[in-house]
Design a protein around this motif. Structure first.
Motif, PDB file in Angstrom:
ATOM      1  N   GLN A  97     -99.980 -32.634  56.273  1.00  0.00           N
ATOM      2  CA  GLN A  97    -100.444 -31.439  55.569  1.00  0.00           C
ATOM      3  C   GLN A  97     -99.702 -31.262  54.239  1.00  0.00           C
ATOM      4  N   VAL A  98     -98.425 -31.632  54.215  1.00  0.00           N
ATOM      5  CA  VAL A  98     -97.667 -31.557  52.959  1.00  0.00           C
ATOM      6  C   VAL A  98     -98.224 -32.559  51.951  1.00  0.00           C
ATOM      7  N   ILE A  99     -98.499 -33.769  52.407  1.00  0.00           N
ATOM      8  CA  ILE A  99     -99.067 -34.801  51.534  1.00  0.00           C
ATOM      9  C   ILE A  99    -100.391 -34.330  50.951  1.00  0.00           C
ATOM     10  N   LEU A 106     -90.255 -36.678  54.899  1.00  0.00           N
ATOM     11  CA  LEU A 106     -90.875 -35.477  55.448  1.00  0.00           C
ATOM     12  C   LEU A 106     -90.748 -35.433  56.968  1.00  0.00           C
ATOM     13  N   ALA A 107     -90.845 -36.579  57.609  1.00  0.00           N
ATOM     14  CA  ALA A 107     -90.698 -36.627  59.061  1.00  0.00           C
ATOM     15  C   ALA A 107     -89.316 -36.107  59.462  1.00  0.00           C
ATOM     16  N   ALA A 108     -88.292 -36.512  58.715  1.00  0.00           N
ATOM     17  CA  ALA A 108     -86.940 -36.030  58.998  1.00  0.00           C
ATOM     18  C   ALA A 108     -86.820 -34.533  58.729  1.00  0.00           C
ATOM     19  N   LEU A 109     -87.487 -34.068  57.661  1.00  0.00           N
ATOM     20  CA  LEU A 109     -87.468 -32.640  57.338  1.00  0.00           C
ATOM     21  C   LEU A 109     -88.078 -31.820  58.467  1.00  0.00           C
ATOM     22  N   PHE A 110     -89.225 -32.270  58.983  1.00  0.00           N
ATOM     23  CA  PHE A 110     -89.875 -31.542  60.063  1.00  0.00           C
ATOM     24  C   PHE A 110     -89.082 -31.637  61.356  1.00  0.00           C
ATOM     25  N   THR A 158     -98.680 -19.925  53.260  1.00  0.00           N
ATOM     26  CA  THR A 158     -99.182 -20.807  54.303  1.00  0.00           C
ATOM     27  C   THR A 158     -98.052 -21.719  54.757  1.00  0.00           C
ATOM     28  N   THR A 159     -97.776 -21.723  56.056  1.00  0.00           N
ATOM     29  CA  THR A 159     -96.759 -22.611  56.604  1.00  0.00           C
ATOM     30  C   THR A 159     -97.422 -23.900  57.075  1.00  0.00           C
ATOM     31  N   THR A 179     -96.806 -22.665  44.523  1.00  0.00           N
ATOM     32  CA  THR A 179     -95.489 -23.229  44.765  1.00  0.00           C
ATOM     33  C   THR A 179     -95.432 -23.841  46.160  1.00  0.00           C
ATOM     34  N   LEU A 180     -94.624 -24.881  46.284  1.00  0.00           N
ATOM     35  CA  LEU A 180     -94.363 -25.498  47.580  1.00  0.00           C
ATOM     36  C   LEU A 180     -92.856 -25.697  47.700  1.00  0.00           C
ATOM     37  N   ARG A 181     -92.298 -25.178  48.770  1.00  0.00           N
ATOM     38  CA  ARG A 181     -90.879 -25.412  49.073  1.00  0.00           C
ATOM     39  C   ARG A 181     -90.795 -25.842  50.519  1.00  0.00           C
ATOM     40  N   ASN A 182     -90.538 -27.113  50.718  1.00  0.00           N
ATOM     41  CA  ASN A 182     -90.511 -27.713  52.048  1.00  0.00           C
ATOM     42  C   ASN A 182     -91.845 -27.495  52.765  1.00  0.00           C
ATOM     43  N   ARG A 183     -91.913 -26.574  53.714  1.00  0.00           N
ATOM     44  CA  ARG A 183     -93.131 -26.379  54.506  1.00  0.00           C
ATOM     45  C   ARG A 183     -93.960 -25.179  54.078  1.00  0.00           C
ATOM     46  N   GLU A 184     -93.482 -24.421  53.081  1.00  0.00           N
ATOM     47  CA  GLU A 184     -94.171 -23.181  52.700  1.00  0.00           C
ATOM     48  C   GLU A 184     -94.928 -23.332  51.384  1.00  0.00           C
TER      49      GLU A 184
END
Length: 275
Positions: free
Chosen positions: A242-244, A263-267, A235-236, A217-222
């Motif tokens: 890294q998400v890509i 993703l840039a805005a999310l980070f 894994t954070t 599973t992936l939720r945002n950064r985890e």
């Protein structure tokens, strides 16, 4: 579904078994679908339309090799099953997974009920982290053991509840009745979950996939890895890149270029809150 569409779908999930309207074929299709087509909400997260037309779903999940969430996944699977002669209907459930008891939820999750020799099975290839990898007997009140976790169905006065076993006990996934839903119903549900600012799929990047004996599973950064109902590790991820890479390597999703700016805005938001 056309013969060509069915052929492309079977190639997409690498299905090698026989195809008849029976339980072995159904079980094989569910297993291959959940291993091959990832759950993901990239379009909603990027503020892009989620088109539920049959052609659009086929193109996105099969031709382009993307994934989707419940309306896309279960609509595609329903069309496949109907083209093979299965008797199947779509329902709607109230999601209770991770929801406090006092919080009300709408009947917005799509699932399928399939009848074989007068026996009804719950089939759901689009619930993300706890998607059942086998058909579940609707009439059984016993624990239904699968390679990816244990499930239990209860019923009271025509209302059913599906639960999943975790280390902390049984957790309800969703509640539903047997009232059939139409595509027009799912169109309304889909509009809300893909556009409303309070929707979990608008506010968060979500992906899930069954891979062998594991769930990813992936939720945002985890990024998380499960075996059965047990969490193995977390894994954070620290950068958008890294998400890509995680989406590509762990979920077989080639992310659209537009995801990078989101993703840039999310980070940036995550770092601001951390600071």
């Amino acid at each position: 579904m056309t013969e060509l569409g069915l052929s492309r779908y079977l190639q997409r999930i690498d299905y090698q078994g026989t195809l008849t309207a029976d339980l072995p074929s159904l079980s094989g299709l569910v297993a291959r679908h959940t291993q091959s087509i990832p759950f993901e909400n990239l379009n909603a997260f990027m503020s892009l339309p989620v088109d539920l037309s049959a052609d659009s779903v086929m193109n996105k999940l099969v031709v382009e090799g993307r994934g989707g969430y419940c309306y896309e996944q279960n609509a595609l699977f329903r069309d496949v099953l109907m083209s093979l002669g299965f008797e199947v209907i779509g329902l709607a459930a109230r999601v209770r997974w991770g929801v406090p008891p006092e919080v009300q939820t709408p009947a917005s999750h799509m699932l399928l009920i399939l009848t074989l020799s007068d026996v009804k099975y719950l089939v759901d290839v689009g619930f993300g982290v706890t998607t059942p990898s086998v058909p579940l007997r609707l009439d059984s009140r016993d624990v239904q053991v699968t390679a990816h976790g244990n499930y239990k169905i209860t019923e009271e006065q025509g209302y059913y509840e599906l639960a999943f076993e975790q280390s902390r006990g049984w957790q309800t996934l969703y509640q539903f009745n047997l009232e059939p839903k139409q595509d027009a119903d799912y169109k309304v549900f889909n509009w809300y979950v893909s556009t409303h600012p309070d929707s979990v799929f608008v506010r968060n990047l979500v992906a899930a996939r069954i891979a062998g004996q594991y769930r990813y599973t992936l939720r945002n950064r985890e990024f998380k890895r499960y075996q059965g109902g047990e969490l193995l590790d977390v894994t954070t991820l620290t950068t958008p890149e890294q998400v890509i890479v995680c989406l590509r390597k762990q979920f077989n999703i080639n992310a659209p270029e537009a995801l990078r700016s989101k993703l840039a805005a999310l980070f940036d938001d995550s770092l601001a809150k951390a600071g």
